[in-house]
Design a protein around this motif. Structure first.
Motif, PDB file in Angstrom:
ATOM      1  N   CYS A   8       1.046   7.036  -3.979  1.00 20.46           N
ATOM      2  CA  CYS A   8       2.345   6.615  -4.530  1.00 20.46           C
ATOM      3  C   CYS A   8       3.276   6.124  -3.432  1.00 20.46           C
ATOM      4  CB  CYS A   8       2.990   7.727  -5.330  1.00 20.46           C
ATOM      5  SG  CYS A   8       3.287   9.236  -4.439  1.00 20.46           S
ATOM      6  N   GLN A  26       6.722   3.702  -9.939  1.00 25.74           N
ATOM      7  CA  GLN A  26       6.006   4.939 -10.251  1.00 25.74           C
ATOM      8  C   GLN A  26       6.941   6.111 -10.508  1.00 25.74           C
ATOM      9  OE1 GLN A  26       5.576   3.160  -7.416  1.00 25.74           O
ATOM     10  NE2 GLN A  26       5.343   4.447  -5.606  1.00 25.74           N
ATOM     11  N   THR A  87      -4.657   0.813   0.909  1.00 24.88           N
ATOM     12  CA  THR A  87      -5.309   1.988   0.326  1.00 24.88           C
ATOM     13  C   THR A  87      -6.405   2.609   1.185  1.00 24.88           C
ATOM     14  OG1 THR A  87      -6.763   0.498  -0.913  1.00 24.88           O
ATOM     15  CG2 THR A  87      -4.799   1.321  -2.046  1.00 24.88           C
ATOM     16  N   PRO A 111      -4.134   5.476  -8.451  1.00 25.49           N
ATOM     17  CA  PRO A 111      -2.736   5.057  -8.290  1.00 25.49           C
ATOM     18  C   PRO A 111      -1.855   5.893  -9.211  1.00 25.49           C
ATOM     19  CG  PRO A 111      -4.175   3.162  -8.636  1.00 25.49           C
ATOM     20  CD  PRO A 111      -4.982   4.391  -8.961  1.00 25.49           C
ATOM     21  N   SER A 112      -0.593   6.002  -8.869  1.00 19.30           N
ATOM     22  CA  SER A 112       0.304   6.868  -9.644  1.00 19.30           C
ATOM     23  C   SER A 112       1.184   6.092 -10.605  1.00 19.30           C
ATOM     24  CB  SER A 112       1.190   7.673  -8.685  1.00 19.30           C
ATOM     25  OG  SER A 112       1.962   6.799  -7.885  1.00 19.30           O
ATOM     26  N   ASP A 113       0.868   4.811 -10.849  1.00 12.19           N
ATOM     27  CA  ASP A 113       1.731   3.996 -11.698  1.00 12.19           C
ATOM     28  C   ASP A 113       0.976   3.372 -12.870  1.00 12.19           C
ATOM     29  OD1 ASP A 113       0.213   2.238 -10.244  1.00 12.19           O
ATOM     30  OD2 ASP A 113       1.884   1.109  -9.403  1.00 12.19           O
ATOM     31  N   HIS A 114      -0.172   3.943 -13.243  1.00  9.72           N
ATOM     32  CA  HIS A 114      -0.944   3.401 -14.357  1.00  9.72           C
ATOM     33  C   HIS A 114      -0.599   4.116 -15.662  1.00  9.72           C
ATOM     34  CE1 HIS A 114      -4.411   1.555 -11.752  1.00  9.72           C
ATOM     35  NE2 HIS A 114      -3.214   1.146 -11.398  1.00  9.72           N
ATOM     36  N   ASP A 271      -1.857  -1.287 -15.695  1.00  8.55           N
ATOM     37  CA  ASP A 271      -1.231  -0.967 -14.416  1.00  8.55           C
ATOM     38  C   ASP A 271       0.233  -1.365 -14.404  1.00  8.55           C
ATOM     39  OD1 ASP A 271      -1.334  -3.722 -14.274  1.00  8.55           O
ATOM     40  OD2 ASP A 271      -2.106  -3.777 -12.226  1.00  8.55           O
TER      41      ASP A 271
END
Length: 470
Positions: A8, A26, A87, A111-114, A271
């Protein structure tokens, strides 16, 4: 047990003006009451999952811990990247850290924003991937496409996947296609969207780095070995980290490896890469409304206001995205929302603060926002979390008046310490050492009026700080 590794550190500029460098998407509540980060952490918790390992940046470390606490989730560790390196170094740092405590464990990198609404279905896919990961496969997760999308990379299979939940051989990674190629791949049925989510064992991914990106091992391992602990956070060594190449996990390892598998996921996934994606997730009969928004004869349109007192009204709009923030408004054709990042670049060239700075400035103790700014004055609203305290500080160029409007504040001005309740105020002379604390169990809100020749945030001399800031 699977250890979730939540990444994140990104900025998400294509969702400007809601997502900005100082407070990216996020951490925003785009689709509900909780943030995307909280949803991701909750989705990868419960039976079969260990406490998450979070990789983030220095600016977001307290946001991460605050939002995890709000979701009732405790992190196993929070690794602080000294600088963004894409990443591959972040995942390698997580693997090297886990090798110290769980050397044969499984790690699920996400990922922390999906957005994945059906958490149970996704968890079933993850558990279906475990045997392949235990056998030394690098497992990725592919999303069954429902349209010829040009904004995603793809995963190529030998044949169209069946409905069985199992890991399949991955033939190749495919870069983002043009519209014609995307339509052909959709028709063939052998291609999945690349979700950028991976499951592998710690030894397997470390061996992959040694084989395909050995230089990263040297830099990141040195950064882990020289890491320091600060208020419970693990700070990777900046000098060693600076020598690591900035590269994605796909380019560094995945596209070179031959032990690759993919588990197809047929559920909903996004995403939220642009405002058109937000529209798809939130629209009803072609129109998406959020906040005080009104649509009159609009089609395929998103109208969003982030200010309770600011109404946004669309009349006769078609294929339009309009997002209103307190300090910026975006209006775009829905088919061109991938270009919003160009607006951010243009604003940065103009040195507009709206390019990167969020209207609410989030701090370890709470947040503040500017209500009015004049030539020699500024009015702020300050919200302090229960039990939190600002640093003991002074200013060279401004004095301040504080008026408490909710809760009770403990105020220090030089040698004087007193409680200030609702509807009471206190004056902070220029140059005085002062501190603001919230001793109560509810958030404390005050209005601050600054007056002086210079009102910038860099006019702060800190003497003591609970959050170890300079």
């Amino acid at each position: 047990m699977i250890t979730p590794v939540l990444l994140c550190g990104g900025s998400g500029t294509r969702l400007w003006p809601l997502s900005r460098k100082s407070y990216p998407k996020q951490f925003s509540s785009l689709l509900g009451d909780e943030s995307l980060f909280q949803d991701s952490a909750r989705r990868l918790s419960g039976e079969g999952y260990a406490k998450p390992l979070v990789v983030t940046t220095n600016d977001f470390r307290f946001i991460v811990t605050e939002q995890l606490a709000g979701a009732g989730i405790e992190a196993d560790a929070v690794l602080i990247e000294p600088a963004g390196r894409d990443t591959a170094p972040a995942i390698l740092a997580a693997a090297l850290h886990l090798a110290q405590s769980d050397p044969d464990g499984l790690m699920l990198v996400a990922p922390s924003d999906h957005v994945i609404p059906d958490a149970d279905a996704f968890s079933a896919c993850v558990h279906a991937a475990i045997p392949a990961a235990q056998e030394g496969q690098l497992v990725t997760f592919g999303i069954s496409p429902d349209r010829p999308e040009t904004g995603y990379g793809y995963l190529e299979l030998d044949a169209a996947p069946t409905s069985d939940l199992s890991a399949l051989p991955l033939k190749a990674f495919v870069e983002k296609p043009d519209a014609e190629t995307a339509a052909q791949m959709l028709a063939e049925g052998r291609y999945l969207w690349n979700a950028g989510i991976f499951l592998f064992s710690v030894p397997t991914i470390l061996e992959a780095f040694k084989a395909h990106a050995p230089d990263l091992i040297t830099a990141v391992d040195a950064s882990i070995n020289a890491a320091t602990t600060d208020l419970g956070f693990i700070r990777l060594d900046p000098e060693a980290w600076a020598s690591a190449d900035a590269i994605s996990i796909d380019f560094a390892v995945m596209e070179k490896a031959d032990n690759l598998s993919v588990v197809p996921f047929a559920g909903r996934w996004s995403d939220l890469g642009d405002w058109a994606a937000v529209w798809r997730e939130t629209q009803s009969e072609g129109v998406s409304l959020s906040g005080p928004a009104t649509s009159i004869d609009c089609e395929n349109t998103l109208l969003r206001s982030e200010v309770e007192s600011q109404q946004i009204v669309g009349i006769g709009l078609e294929d339009i995205v309009a997002v209103a923030m307190p300090d910026a408004v975006l209006i775009s054709h829905k088919g061109r929302t991938q270009e919003v990042k160009q607006a951010v670049i243009a604003l940065k060239e103009k040195q507009a603060p709206q390019a990167e700075a969020f209207p609410k400035d989030h701090r370890p103790w709470g947040w503040f926002e500017s209500l009015v700014i004049g030539d020699r004055f500024q009015v702020k609203r300050i919200v302090v979390r229960p039990g939190a305290a600002l640093s003991l500080q002074s200013h060279h160029h401004r004095s301040e008046h504080w008026i408490v409007v909710e809760g009770t504040a403990r105020v220090t001005v030089d040698d004087d310490v007193k409680l200030v309740s609702e509807n009471e105020s206190v004056y902070i002379p220029l140059g005085a050492m002062h501190r603001l604390e919230n001793p109560g169990k509810l958030p404390m809100v005050l209005i601050e009026v600054q007056t002086g020749s210079y009102l910038g945030e860099d006019d702060i001399i800190r003497f003591e700080d609970a959050y170890a800031r300079d």
